[in-house]
Design an enzyme around this catalytic site. Structure first.
Site, PDB file in Angstrom:
ATOM      1  N   ARG A  35       9.227   9.846  -0.258  1.00 44.93           N
ATOM      2  CA  ARG A  35       9.440   9.906   1.457  1.00 44.93           C
ATOM      3  C   ARG A  35      10.955   9.277   1.242  1.00 44.93           C
ATOM      4  O   ARG A  35      11.635   9.799   2.163  1.00 44.93           O
ATOM      5  CB  ARG A  35       8.434   8.912   1.840  1.00 44.93           C
ATOM      6  CG  ARG A  35       7.282   9.568   2.296  1.00 44.93           C
ATOM      7  CD  ARG A  35       6.135   8.608   3.155  1.00 44.93           C
ATOM      8  NE  ARG A  35       6.653   8.579   4.416  1.00 44.93           N
ATOM      9  CZ  ARG A  35       6.551   7.745   5.144  1.00 44.93           C
ATOM     10  NH1 ARG A  35       5.693   6.563   5.013  1.00 44.93           N
ATOM     11  NH2 ARG A  35       6.901   7.640   6.369  1.00 44.93           N
ATOM     12  N   CYS A  37      10.980   0.194   6.356  1.00 48.05           N
ATOM     13  CA  CYS A  37      10.186   0.937   5.943  1.00 48.05           C
ATOM     14  C   CYS A  37       9.871   2.026   6.802  1.00 48.05           C
ATOM     15  O   CYS A  37      10.813   2.760   7.537  1.00 48.05           O
ATOM     16  CB  CYS A  37       8.560   0.221   5.556  1.00 48.05           C
ATOM     17  SG  CYS A  37       7.941  -0.604   7.056  1.00 48.05           S
TER      18      CYS A  37
END
EC number: 2.8.1.2
Length: 284
Positions: A182, A241
């Site tokens: 990711r 995040c």
């Protein structure tokens, strides 16, 4: 002393009858938002109350403005904590299924509101409790309202505009808690744009744990984050995040390692990409 503290399953079991103990079940699944409440009803640690990530530990999403898990209103969160029984002198134990990200979000929120002593994560989470053969219940947990009065600490946060203005500064250490695929932008199962904030380093939160699902010793965590800091001051570190949840796991681990608590970009990637003028990077 570090505000990040751990309890083993056996230590928690020995303290369950203590009157000043508050246990919060923080289980959640991003792919199934009803999961936590459902499994709490099936079984939980005796005396635990359920804290839902989206209903209790986040504010409602404002589409195109916020990330996926905005910080809750501090006054509303304080009232919920009071209803669960939090007092100024309570001992608090937080758990989820095991990795600890959702429990760490609750830990960070308590720290943000000023509850910094006597707050623990159950090391290994409910998986460790079950592995130890300890009792679970599906019964209701008694409520005894508390008196906790929290005040948010703005110094623990950085907003998108301030962060964007600091991009490229040599002292900035920007740690992304998501997994490498990711971070690199190779896959993006949740958000509409893939990649990371320019200048960030991948610091996957799962690397804070050993193969047994428990936190690494503080000395190993200190080595991990020292290597990521590369000599930069920890007060210039920013954690983020996908939505401000797993970054809290890195913040807990940093505190466990003895570092002062750095800033959280709470909106994180899912907020960053709401403005197409903000830069995006892919790859390493």
């Amino acid at each position: 002393m570090s505000s990040a503290q751990l309890l083993t399953a056996q230590q928690l079991a020995a303290r369950l009858s203590e009157p000043d103990l508050l246990v919060l079940d923080c289980r959640f699944a991003l792919e199934d938002p009803s999961y936590g409440a459902r499994v709490y009803q099936e079984n939980h640690i005796p005396g635990a109350h359920f804290a839902d990530l989206e209903r209790d530990l986040s504010a409602p999403v404002r589409k195109g403005v916020t990330g996926r898990h905005p910080l809750p209103d501090p006054a509303e969160l304080a009232l919920k904590l009071q209803a669960w029984g939090l007092r100024q002198d309570s001992q608090v134990v937080l758990y989820d299924d095991g990795p600890g990200a959702f429990a760490a979000r609750a830990w960070w929120l308590l720290h943000w509101l000023g509850k910094r002593d006597g707050v623990y994560l159950l090391d290994g989470g409910l998986a460790a409790w079950k592995a130890a053969g300890l009792a679970l219940t599906n019964g209701e947990s008694s409520l005894r309202p508390g008196d906790f009065q929290g005040q948010p600490d703005a110094s623990l946060l950085i907003d998108a505009a301030t962060l964007q203005a600091q991009l490229g500064q040599p002292g900035l250490a920007l740690l992304d808690a998501r997994a490498q695929p990711r971070f690199r932008g190779e896959v993006e199962p949740i958000d509409p744009v893939a990649g990371h904030i320019p200048g960030a380093q991948c610091a996957a939160f799962t690397d804070n744990l050993g193969s047994d699902g428990r936190f690494l010793p503080p000395e190993q965590l200190h080595q991990r984050f020292s290597a990521l800091l590369r000599g930069r001051p920890v007060d210039e570190l920013v954690a983020y995040c996908g939505s401000g949840v797993t970054a809290c796991h890195n913040l807990f681990a940093l505190s466990l390692a003895g570092f002062p608590l750095p800033r959280l970009y709470a909106g994180s990637w899912s907020e960053w990409i709401t403005d197409p003028r903000r830069p995006v990077a892919t790859g390493d």
